[in-house]
Enzyme design. Structure first.
Site, PDB file in Angstrom:
ATOM      1  N   ASP A 192      -4.034   7.803   4.403  1.00 12.64           N
ATOM      2  CA  ASP A 192      -3.426   5.910   4.727  1.00 12.64           C
ATOM      3  C   ASP A 192      -4.405   5.921   5.759  1.00 12.64           C
ATOM      4  O   ASP A 192      -4.518   6.416   6.623  1.00 12.64           O
ATOM      5  CB  ASP A 192      -1.820   6.464   4.975  1.00 12.64           C
ATOM      6  CG  ASP A 192      -1.300   4.828   5.190  1.00 12.64           C
ATOM      7  OD1 ASP A 192      -1.917   4.331   4.962  1.00 12.64           O
ATOM      8  OD2 ASP A 192      -0.051   5.083   5.295  1.00 12.64           O
ATOM      9  N   GLU A 193      -4.006   3.806   6.366  1.00 11.99           N
ATOM     10  CA  GLU A 193      -4.805   3.530   7.789  1.00 11.99           C
ATOM     11  C   GLU A 193      -5.988   4.030   7.179  1.00 11.99           C
ATOM     12  O   GLU A 193      -6.435   4.099   8.957  1.00 11.99           O
ATOM     13  CB  GLU A 193      -3.565   3.641   9.138  1.00 11.99           C
ATOM     14  CG  GLU A 193      -2.156   3.705   8.586  1.00 11.99           C
ATOM     15  CD  GLU A 193      -2.036   1.840   8.465  1.00 11.99           C
ATOM     16  OE1 GLU A 193      -3.113   1.043   8.308  1.00 11.99           O
ATOM     17  OE2 GLU A 193      -0.623   1.159   7.992  1.00 11.99           O
ATOM     18  N   ARG A 236       1.869 -10.984  10.429  1.00 15.22           N
ATOM     19  CA  ARG A 236       3.651 -11.154  10.214  1.00 15.22           C
ATOM     20  C   ARG A 236       4.500 -11.997  10.055  1.00 15.22           C
ATOM     21  O   ARG A 236       5.908 -11.124  10.166  1.00 15.22           O
ATOM     22  CB  ARG A 236       3.202 -10.521  11.654  1.00 15.22           C
ATOM     23  CG  ARG A 236       2.401  -9.869  12.536  1.00 15.22           C
ATOM     24  CD  ARG A 236       2.995  -8.223  12.130  1.00 15.22           C
ATOM     25  NE  ARG A 236       1.952  -8.104  10.700  1.00 15.22           N
ATOM     26  CZ  ARG A 236       1.536  -7.807   9.594  1.00 15.22           C
ATOM     27  NH1 ARG A 236       1.979  -6.160  10.046  1.00 15.22           N
ATOM     28  NH2 ARG A 236      -0.072  -7.318   9.650  1.00 15.22           N
ATOM     29  N   GLN A 261      -7.187  -5.403   9.828  1.00 17.61           N
ATOM     30  CA  GLN A 261      -6.643  -5.247  10.904  1.00 17.61           C
ATOM     31  C   GLN A 261      -7.070  -3.629  11.425  1.00 17.61           C
ATOM     32  O   GLN A 261      -6.357  -3.014  12.000  1.00 17.61           O
ATOM     33  CB  GLN A 261      -5.110  -4.222   9.303  1.00 17.61           C
ATOM     34  CG  GLN A 261      -5.015  -5.920   8.881  1.00 17.61           C
ATOM     35  CD  GLN A 261      -3.370  -5.283   8.606  1.00 17.61           C
ATOM     36  OE1 GLN A 261      -2.617  -5.400   9.634  1.00 17.61           O
ATOM     37  NE2 GLN A 261      -3.793  -5.186   7.415  1.00 17.61           N
ATOM     38  N   LYS A 289       1.023  -1.258  -0.171  1.00 14.26           N
ATOM     39  CA  LYS A 289      -0.693   0.081   0.462  1.00 14.26           C
ATOM     40  C   LYS A 289       0.629   1.446   0.058  1.00 14.26           C
ATOM     41  O   LYS A 289       0.907   2.346  -0.810  1.00 14.26           O
ATOM     42  CB  LYS A 289      -0.684  -0.130   1.158  1.00 14.26           C
ATOM     43  CG  LYS A 289      -0.209   0.182   2.669  1.00 14.26           C
ATOM     44  CD  LYS A 289      -1.307   0.160   3.755  1.00 14.26           C
ATOM     45  CE  LYS A 289      -0.569   0.447   4.901  1.00 14.26           C
ATOM     46  NZ  LYS A 289       0.689   2.171   4.908  1.00 14.26           N
ATOM     47  N   THR A 290       1.819   0.884   0.633  1.00 18.90           N
ATOM     48  CA  THR A 290       2.651   2.669   0.929  1.00 18.90           C
ATOM     49  C   THR A 290       3.600   2.520  -0.632  1.00 18.90           C
ATOM     50  O   THR A 290       3.497   4.357  -1.024  1.00 18.90           O
ATOM     51  CB  THR A 290       3.984   2.204   2.065  1.00 18.90           C
ATOM     52  OG1 THR A 290       3.183   1.950   3.221  1.00 18.90           O
ATOM     53  CG2 THR A 290       4.971   3.842   1.749  1.00 18.90           C
TER      54      THR A 290
END
Length: 655
Positions: A237-238, A609, A268, A46-47
């Site tokens: 973002d987020e 993770r 998330q 996504k970044t």
């Protein structure tokens, strides 16, 4: 694929976007007009997508100052704009990027007078806010009457949570701090006094930056249109971590151009306790009609067997944006579920497996042990110390450094060594109306008796602290007659200590769970000396707040972390311990569907993770004091999974 804007079609681009990103990312980068929701699965880049989209807009000729990039940390915004600058040129550095709070500060400095306060207002950080609350707290009668009135830190958390959730103080206390409900009236009064204090002294705390920005945009349409017109494109973002206020600010900001792109992952969304609202990302298409939804599903982190498992976990969610993560990476081993006999067997398995991995060349800092709550790692910390495996712990209480753990251990230490001056002082200073001078006098008297804790039993107290000292005498008298098992002594000390805990710590229900865990550890010891020796081993402390520090390279140390603190990070191998129903999900989450759904998402975050190896472990028998039941089933989120998805092993194959 929908048509690109005329700007895109008529321009030759320096960056070969199509060749440098995957098809879904390219679609998100080039879909510039109208509302866009990008559901970015874990590890899906996504970044990278946001960074390339900034460069694309600038390369299309959009003035950088008319692009607004909102993130949750200043560092995240800076990194994205720096990367975009490296991709294209320095124009990307002129994009308006920052946090919601910094953006609020910039706007309010310009328009504060329209809300009745000067542009020269001062901003209070959390320390300043707590200092103000502390002063006002002393003026509340209820606070002066008893020491158990909530402390400044707790009050600041309650106030902030109410603002961010757009709810009442009463609702926050009843939902999150029910043990403080007897002080409700005083807490509400203090909140009103705090608001008046800020207004009177032209002060804004962090939450006010959002509240007043929202108020400005709602009540001044002319100013709102002016600001909205100045930002042709907004990116966030987020988005799954936004609260109600932030969602409404975005809605108001996009009134003119309606070109808003939000990136997030509903799977998330795990920060409801901070005010994050899961409904924001689910209802985005309703808030912004005509929303285009693009899903990023290619994962660049994990091997496919891990993704197969995480896909099954999140598929259990009642409400979600459907996605199936996949990777082009080959190979990988099936995740493993390990059934240990008890907590210590679980710890021994994890330690032995870590040693095995380390011998095979996996560095300790490439391995993480994740858990739902801080106290879940207490037993493991002891075993890691015994094997001299260095580690850092992030999130939750550090076992041997926690005040309430030290308090209980101090009582045991003076039983073992009556000359332990520091432990005597710690015990005596827990008693009301005893200060350092009195504590010293009592210790000197006990030392002169040369009879250990029995010296305390012979004393006749006529001081203001007599009631508390007599309670302590009664406690030690239980140990005077005959030897007692460590766990039995611990049980008596914890019973004695609980009223003190409740008086001194606003979060005492959480700390009581820690003491239950400490007592469970005591049951493994038949000898007080061995127990205290193990407890004296202090692990290194290299954590920064409740997040891992990634600013500088750390030594080769294992990572112990709560799942909340691990979000956004990744490791070669991940162990998720206490994957036991009633612990993960926690027993408290079983009463509300939305709480249980967040626990499911938390398990998903934990599992995603891992890059190469993923282990779930759980003790096959654990007593739950709150319910009075024995917990013995693996987490409902992973129970009954087929062996092809989750391999099952006993813990003793390495022990």
């Amino acid at each position: 694929m929908p048509e690109q804007s005329s700007r895109s079609q008529s321009r030759n681009f320096r960056i070969q976007y199509k060749a440098q990103v995957n098809a879904s990312q390219y679609e998100a980068i080039t879909a510039t007009e109208g509302p866009l929701l990008v559901i970015a699965g874990a590890g899906s880049g996504k970044t990278r997508t946001l960074t390339y989209r900034v460069a694309r807009l600038v390369e299309e000729g959009v003035p950088p100052s008319s692009i607004l990039l909102l993130t949750f940390t200043r560092k995240a915004a800076q990194q994205m704009l720096q990367r975009a600058t490296q991709l294209l040129d320095s124009r990307c550095g002129q994009v308006a990027g920052g946090t919601f709070h910094s953006f609020g500060n910039t706007i309010l400095r310009k328009y504060a007078s329209h809300l009745g306060f000067p542009p020269s207002f001062a901003i209070m950080d959390r320390v300043d806010a707590e200092a103000a609350i502390s002063i006002l707290r002393k003026e509340i009668d209820a606070a002066a009457k008893h020491r158990s009135f909530p402390r400044k830190h707790t009050l600041a958390s309650i106030f902030s949570r109410a603002v961010n959730k757009m709810t009442t103080i009463e609702d926050v206390v009843y939902d999150d701090y029910p043990h403080l409900s007897s002080d409700m009236e005083a807490v509400v009064s203090l909140f009103q006094a705090y608001k008046h204090h800020k207004s009177q002294h032209q002060l804004l705390d962090f939450d006010d930056l959002l509240v007043y920005l929202q108020q400005l945009l709602k009540t001044h349409p002319d100013i709102r249109d002016r600001i909205s017109s100045s930002f042709q494109y907004i990116m966030v973002d987020e988005y799954q971590d936004t609260n109600k206020i932030q969602a409404e600010i975005l809605y108001l900001l996009t009134g003119v151009h309606k070109n808003i792109m939000v990136v997030g992952d509903d799977s998330q969304s795990i920060y409801a306790f901070r005010g994050a609202n899961f409904r924001n990302i689910m209802e985005f298409p309703n808030m912004f009609p005509g929303t285009r939804i693009i899903t990023l599903e290619e994962n660049y982190r994990s091997v496919q067997p891990i993704l197969n498992l995480t896909n099954v976990i999140i598929d259990q969610a009642r409400e979600k944006y459907s996605k199936t993560l996949f990777t082009r990476k080959s190979g990988g081993s099936t995740p493993v579920l390990v059934n240990a006999w008890d907590e210590n067997s679980q710890s021994l398995f994890v330690v032995r497996k870590i040693q095995e991995l380390n011998q095979k060349g996996v560095a300790l800092d490439k391995i993480a042990v994740l858990f739902r709550a801080g106290f879940h790692s207490f037993d493991l910390e002891i075993e890691l110390n015994r094997e001299q495996i260095p580690f850092i712990k992030v999130g939750g209480f550090k076992f041997v450094e926690s005040a309430h753990i030290k308090d209980v251990l101090a009582h045991l230490r003076v039983i073992f060594n009556p000359h332990d001056r520091i432990s005597w002082y710690r015990i005596l200073l827990l008693i009301n109306k005893i200060g350092p001078t009195t504590a010293q006098k009592i210790f000197e008297a006990i030392k002169n008796e040369r009879s250990g804790t029995t010296g305390l039993l012979t004393m006749n107290f006529q001081t203001a602290a007599a009631q508390g000292l007599n309670r302590l005498k009664d406690l030690f008298s239980q140990f005077d007659s005959e030897p007692m098992p460590v766990a039995k002594m611990g049980e008596a000390i914890i019973k004695y200590y609980l009223p003190i805990l409740k008086e001194r710590h606003d979060d005492h229900p959480k700390r009581e769970k820690d003491l239950e865990q400490l007592h469970a550890i005591m049951e493994r010891y038949g000898n007080l000396e061995h127990f205290l020796t193990d407890m004296a081993l202090e692990p290194p402390n290299n954590s920064v707040g409740n997040r891992l520090s990634t600013e500088t390279p750390s030594e080769d140390r294992l990572v112990l972390s709560t799942v909340h603190s691990a979000k956004g990070l990744e490791w070669h191998t991940v162990f998720i311990i206490w994957a036991l129903d009633g612990r993960f999900p926690s027993s408290q989450s079983l009463y509300k569907d939305e709480d249980l759904e967040e626990e499911l998402r938390l398990m998903y975050v934990a599992a995603t993770r891992a890059r190469e190896n993923l282990y779930f472990t759980y003790p096959g028998q654990a007593y739950d004091h709150s319910s009075g039941t024995m917990l013995n089933r693996p987490s409902r989120f992973i129970d009954m999974m087929p062996e092809s998805i989750l391999e099952q092993q006993p813990a003793d194959y390495l022990i």
